[in-house]
Enzyme design. Structure first.
Site, PDB file in Angstrom:
ATOM      1  N   ASP A  13       1.382  -2.172  14.623  1.00 38.68           N
ATOM      2  CA  ASP A  13       1.635  -1.946  13.197  1.00 38.68           C
ATOM      3  C   ASP A  13       1.985  -3.224  12.683  1.00 38.68           C
ATOM      4  OD1 ASP A  13       0.739   0.444  14.105  1.00 38.68           O
ATOM      5  OD2 ASP A  13       2.923   1.316  14.293  1.00 38.68           O
ATOM      6  N   GLU A 194      -4.321   5.755   6.442  1.00 35.35           N
ATOM      7  CA  GLU A 194      -3.141   5.304   6.560  1.00 35.35           C
ATOM      8  C   GLU A 194      -2.683   3.973   6.491  1.00 35.35           C
ATOM      9  OE1 GLU A 194      -1.712   6.584  10.544  1.00 35.35           O
ATOM     10  OE2 GLU A 194      -3.618   5.786  11.233  1.00 35.35           O
TER      11      GLU A 194
END
Length: 466
Positions: A13, A194
């Protein structure tokens, strides 16, 4: 050369920002404390871990957080004055629903914001932003206003759980979100929308998101609008980066963030995975990669070769190279703090699980809960960053009964680990044992005992073997 992944071994991420000639990448740490890893580079090829900003209980307390929960998707940014960091603390993320297959999916995500004048300084206490979903990111508009975007979670029965990307203004003066919350992007049929990030360029607002989940269908989706609140039109290719072929060396490409160099080059940082050949398992976890991108005449972003695929190598910046990653290390625990590579699980009270001063030159662990605990266990670890490695430690430990154990562990989570440890029982005395687990299963097998030798310290019994 840039050789991907640039930050190997459980560094997913990535969020990237630039301050002058310095680049910073923040990655997720999940249930490991302190929270968030921040890496630094000047050439985009060589990165060093320099900071973990979430170090206090007021900033992060993950006791009880399930495996793979805790800190998700930090977003690091700089507004010309100070650094800002948003993150999610996930308290519940089970795969089950309430009320059967069509029931509600109740999960808990809390989004926070901290700030600091320097990247390695004392970061502020957190501001609670919302608990509407996960993956918050802070966007600094050119007029000085700030906005938060995050994934929206819909727990209701018969609904798409990934309910789009919401945007709301943030007031630094009031330290809270203000104004109307707007759902600016519903996502594409690939779903699982997302990881939003916003940018402004040539009068366009650009939104990139991750879709397809974090497995083999992961992809980076781009959309744009003349108005911050939309509507957003999709990129002509929809997905600007994805690992489409099963034999690509970098799989699971997605969850991206963009940066521009001083001379106008655009790079994309993203997560990836390297599966073992013929195994389909990424034992090093999700890692961070980066590659150059290009803006087309249509003001859309593309990979340099137009393939929308991740690359293994690319030219680094033409600057003095940053120091390369060290692949060997030895810790003698003779300092006042743990080496930066080491972390522990969940608790913000490290003094309850270890000490570097109780016996100078040693790391003393205090026996607490079992190795599968979600609250307080005495485990200090570092990431596996290479497929092949060796690890060893010198240990002084004399257990008195079977409920005392200490040793080395290869740890994935509380239900997946291999634990080589010293313990004691009435039949064989002090011995070495391996505990290997599968989900919901733990089994131990005694390997050999350790005899007391009058000529010296404990030694392995002759003839014993693994």
């Amino acid at each position: 050369m840039i050789r991907n992944p640039i930050i190997p071994g459980f560094n997913p991420d990535p969020s990237i920002c630039r301050v002058g000639d310095d680049y910073y990448i923040a990655t997720s740490t999940f249930e490991w404390f302190p929270g968030v890893q921040i890496h630094h580079s000047r050439d985009l090829a060589n990165w060093r871990l320099i900071s973990r900003p979430l170090v206090r209980a007021a900033q992060l307390d993950m006791r009880g957080d399930p495996d793979s929960c805790g800190v998700w998707a930090p977003d690091i940014s700089h507004d010309g004055t100070r650094f800002w960091l948003t993150y999610t603390d996930v308290k519940r993320y089970g795969r089950t629903t309430v009320g059967g297959a069509s029931g509600a999916s109740l999960r808990d995500f809390h989004n926070y914001l901290v700030a600091c004048d320097t990247v390695d300084g004392d970061w502020s206490d957190p501001v609670h932003l919302n608990s509407s979903g996960f993956d918050p990111a802070l966007f600094h508009d050119k007029d000085g206003r700030k906005y938060v975007v995050n994934q929206l979670w819909d727990h209701r029965p018969e609904r798409d759980r990934f309910a789009g990307i919401v945007l709301q203004e943030y007031s630094p003066e009031e330290q809270r979100l203000v104004g109307e919350r707007t759902n600016i992007f519903a996502g594409t049929p690939l779903g699982l929308t997302e990881a939003p990030h916003l940018y402004k360029r040539n009068g366009w607002y650009y939104l990139i998101v991750a879709e397809g989940g974090t497995g083999w269908n992961h992809a980076v989706t781009m959309a744009r609008s003349r108005d911050l609140r939309g509507p957003y039109e999709l990129h002509p290719d929809t997905y600007i980066l994805s690992s489409r072929t099963p034999d690509a060396p970098l799989q699971r490409a997605g969850h991206a963030d963009l940066i521009e160099t001083p001379d106008g080059q655009t790079f994309m940082a993203y997560l990836c995975g390297r599966p073992l050949p013929n195994r389909g398992r990424c034992v090093l976890g999700r890692e961070t990669a980066i590659q150059p991108m290009r803006w087309g005449e249509d003001d859309w972003l593309y990979t340099e070769d137009g393939s929308d695929m991740p690359v293994l190598e690319a030219p680094a910046l033409d600057v003095t190279p940053s120091p390369s990653r060290e692949t060997e290390g030895r810790d003698d625990f003779d300092g006042a703090e743990l080496p930066l590579d080491l972390q522990w699980l969940r608790t913000p009270e490290p003094h309850r699980i270890f000490s570097l001063t109780a016996r100078p030159g040693h790391l003393r662990l205090f026996g607490r809960e079992t190795i599968g605990s979600l609250f307080t266990q005495a485990l200090v670890a570092r990431r596996q960053q290479d497929f092949c490695y060796s690890a060893s430690c010198a240990m002084d430990f004399a257990p008195e009964h079977f409920q005392q154990a200490a040793g080395l562990v290869a740890y994935y989570n509380s239900a997946k680990f291999h634990y080589l440890h010293v313990s004691h029982d009435d039949e064989v005395g002090r011995h070495i044992r391996v505990m290997s687990t599968l989900p919901d299963l733990a089994a131990g097998r005694r390997l050999h005992r350790i005899d007391r030798d009058p000529r010296g310290p404990h030694r392995a019994a002759r003839g014993s073997r693994l």
